[in-house]
Design an enzyme around this catalytic site. Structure first.
Site, PDB file in Angstrom:
ATOM      1  N   GLY A  32      -9.421   2.432  12.176  1.00  0.00           N
ATOM      2  CA  GLY A  32      -8.375   1.437  12.452  1.00  0.00           C
ATOM      3  C   GLY A  32      -7.713   1.736  13.785  1.00  0.00           C
ATOM      4  CD  GLU A 124     -10.786  11.920   5.869  1.00  0.00           C
ATOM      5  OE1 GLU A 124     -10.843  10.707   5.597  1.00  0.00           O
ATOM      6  OE2 GLU A 124     -11.549  12.781   5.387  1.00  0.00           O
ATOM      7  CB  ILE A 147      -0.240   4.202  12.189  1.00  0.00           C
ATOM      8  CG1 ILE A 147      -0.910   3.555  10.978  1.00  0.00           C
ATOM      9  CG2 ILE A 147      -0.595   3.479  13.466  1.00  0.00           C
ATOM     10  CD1 ILE A 147      -0.341   2.179  10.647  1.00  0.00           C
ATOM     11  CG  ASP A 148      -2.244   6.027   7.380  1.00  0.00           C
ATOM     12  OD1 ASP A 148      -1.513   5.078   7.717  1.00  0.00           O
ATOM     13  OD2 ASP A 148      -3.232   5.891   6.635  1.00  0.00           O
ATOM     14  CD  GLU A 243      -1.776   0.843   3.107  1.00  0.00           C
ATOM     15  OE1 GLU A 243      -2.139  -0.343   3.050  1.00  0.00           O
ATOM     16  OE2 GLU A 243      -2.094   1.611   4.026  1.00  0.00           O
ATOM     17  NE  ARG A 287      13.291 -14.290  -2.551  1.00  0.00           N
ATOM     18  CZ  ARG A 287      13.834 -14.721  -3.694  1.00  0.00           C
ATOM     19  NH1 ARG A 287      13.714 -13.994  -4.793  1.00  0.00           N
ATOM     20  NH2 ARG A 287      14.484 -15.865  -3.753  1.00  0.00           N
ATOM     21  CD  GLN A 295       3.419  -0.710   8.606  1.00  0.00           C
ATOM     22  OE1 GLN A 295       3.822   0.334   8.118  1.00  0.00           O
ATOM     23  NE2 GLN A 295       2.694  -1.558   7.920  1.00  0.00           N
ATOM     24  NE  ARG A 296      -4.454  -1.004  12.283  1.00  0.00           N
ATOM     25  CZ  ARG A 296      -5.520  -1.121  11.474  1.00  0.00           C
ATOM     26  NH1 ARG A 296      -5.606  -0.385  10.383  1.00  0.00           N
ATOM     27  NH2 ARG A 296      -6.494  -1.940  11.767  1.00  0.00           N
TER      28      ARG A 296
HETATM   29  O1  F6P Z   1      -5.695   4.369   8.579  1.00  0.00           O
HETATM   30  C1  F6P Z   1      -4.751   3.565   9.154  1.00  0.00           C
HETATM   31  C2  F6P Z   1      -4.551   2.314   8.343  1.00  0.00           C
HETATM   32  O2  F6P Z   1      -3.718   1.474   9.071  1.00  0.00           O
HETATM   33  C3  F6P Z   1      -4.012   2.569   6.932  1.00  0.00           C
HETATM   34  O3  F6P Z   1      -2.640   2.785   6.906  1.00  0.00           O
HETATM   35  C4  F6P Z   1      -4.444   1.318   6.233  1.00  0.00           C
HETATM   36  O4  F6P Z   1      -4.550   1.516   4.864  1.00  0.00           O
HETATM   37  C5  F6P Z   1      -5.777   1.052   6.832  1.00  0.00           C
HETATM   38  O5  F6P Z   1      -5.769   1.612   8.119  1.00  0.00           O
HETATM   39  C6  F6P Z   1      -6.142  -0.400   6.914  1.00  0.00           C
HETATM   40  O6  F6P Z   1      -7.400  -0.497   7.464  1.00  0.00           O
HETATM   41  P1  F6P Z   1      -8.203  -1.831   7.793  1.00  0.00           P
HETATM   42  O7  F6P Z   1      -8.001  -2.066   9.267  1.00  0.00           O
HETATM   43  O8  F6P Z   1      -9.610  -1.482   7.498  1.00  0.00           O
HETATM   44  O9  F6P Z   1      -7.634  -2.920   6.959  1.00  0.00           O
END
Ligand code: F6P
Length: 363
Positions: A32, A124, A147-148, A243, A287, A295-296
């Site tokens: 990601g 990872e 980001i994790d 999540e 809600r 976030q990314r």
């Molecule tokens: O590993 C970073 C991350 O943004 C996680 O927080 C999230 O679960 C995952 O990637 C989402 O990945 P994708 O882009 O495959 O939906």
């Protein structure tokens, strides 16, 4: 195929600093995306140029290596990258172990292009694959991205600080609408296996409760915390949910999770579930906001620009020294190197003490 023991040959002149002139470095970005990827690329290219090396970038992570799909990276071409979100190289979760001939294709590409060192920037999944390639004799290095913030042996990965800033700002905005309506606001943030973003943003934003994957939650306790707050006359509350947060087994039914094509659980939905249960059990209007990919996306924060640049420069230095199998890492305010194998051996979980600090403020 250049390898770990591919020593300098007499035909390769040395600079005054002792480095080999004219290496060819390659970079890829996998997994990601995260804010700061372009700043790492820029850092690699700038340091490599100063060492007399050239750099190419494979497109779309390991897919580009397998398909011999790359672009030349120059100092001039990297202008403006410090602040730019995403990755100019593109990224995928594809890796050479997904196909039978993946490794041979990678080997052929690196040989055909005389690549001396391949710098993989990833989380990872990408780093584990990079380590496996190293064990097969590939001259690789790693840069920890996500980001994790769950990569071991580095206190921070780039992208994390930006994500925390964005989540904190979102929580701040939710506070005012929550107060206007006397509502409970559940905000679901990213964090597949770990709750670093949730813990840091929850603390920074002043959440009532923060739920993380490392600490299975009891929905009754969550409701009791909200009720205690209401009894004190505070009718608006923020619940931050990572999540990957899970209930204590047997306390709440969670719908079956779906998997994506790479075998990763498709997350999302726990925020809604918590919100539904809170409203049903307390009667408080509740809600949900799922923060998701904002976030990314977008520009890296100042901290991520610095960290990513530092990682990139150090990765190029490590390539120059043929320190293959190393991952650049940030520890105690210093840039250092660790073995990729050690970094991916175990995920880095939320600091217990920090989570206790967060719990101090749970109503
Ligand atoms: O590993 C970073 C991350 O943004 C996680 O927080 C999230 O679960 C995952 O990637 C989402 O990945 P994708 O882009 O495959 O939906």
């Amino acid at each position: 195929m250049p390898s770990d023991d591919a020593a300098k040959t007499p035909t390769q002149p040395e600079t005054a600093l002792g480095s080999v002139v004219g290496m060819k470095l390659a970079v890829l970005t996998g997994g990601g995306d995260a804010p700061g990827l372009n700043a790492v690329i820029r850092g690699v290219v700038r340091q490599a140029a100063q060492d007399g090396h050239s750099v190419i970038g494979f497109r779309d992570g390991w897919r580009g290596v397998m398909a011999n799909d790359w672009m030349t990276l120059t100092v001039e071409g990297c202008r403006g990258l410090l602040t730019r979100g995403g990755t100019i190289l593109g990224t995928t979760r594809i890796n050479p172990f997904m196909t039978e001939d993946g490794r041979d294709l990678c080997r052929a590409t690196l040989e055909a292009n005389d690549v001396d060192a391949l710098i993989a920037i990833g989380g990872e999944g990408t780093l584990s694959c990079t380590q496996a390639m190293y064990e097969l004799g590939f001259p690789v290095l790693g840069v920890p991205k996500t980001i994790d913030n769950d990569i071991g042996l580095t206190e921070m990965t780039f992208g994390f600080a930006t994500a925390v800033d964005i989540a904190t700002e979102a929580i701040g905005r939710l506070h005012s609408t929550a107060e206007s309506h006397d509502r409970v606001m559940v905000i679901e943030v990213m964090g597949r296996h770990v709750g670093h973003i949730a813990t840091w943003a929850g603390l920074a934003g002043g959440s009532t409760v923060t739920l993380i994957p490392e600490k299975p939650f009891d929905i009754n306790e969550v409701c009791k915390a909200l009720q205690r707050r209401h009894e004190r006359g505070k009718f608006a509350s923020i619940v931050v949910v990572a999540e990957g947060a899970k209930p204590v087994p047997g306390t709440l039914d969670v719908p079956d999770m779906a998997f994506d094509e790479f075998g990763h659980i498709k997350l999302g939905g726990i925020g809604d579930l918590v919100a539904r249960e809170v409203q049903a059990r307390t009667g408080y209007e509740t809600r949900t906001t799922v923060l998701g990919y904002v976030q990314r996306g977008g520009e890296p924060s100042a901290i991520d620009r610095v960290l990513a640049t530092w990682f990139g420069v150090e990765a190029a230095r490590a390539a120059n020294e043929k320190d293959f199998g190393a991952m650049v890492a940030y520890q105690c305010g210093e840039m250092t190197r660790v073995r990729i194998a050690d970094a991916v051996a175990e995920l880095k979980y939320v600091n217990e003490e920090l989570y206790k600090v967060a719990q101090t403020f749970f109503a």
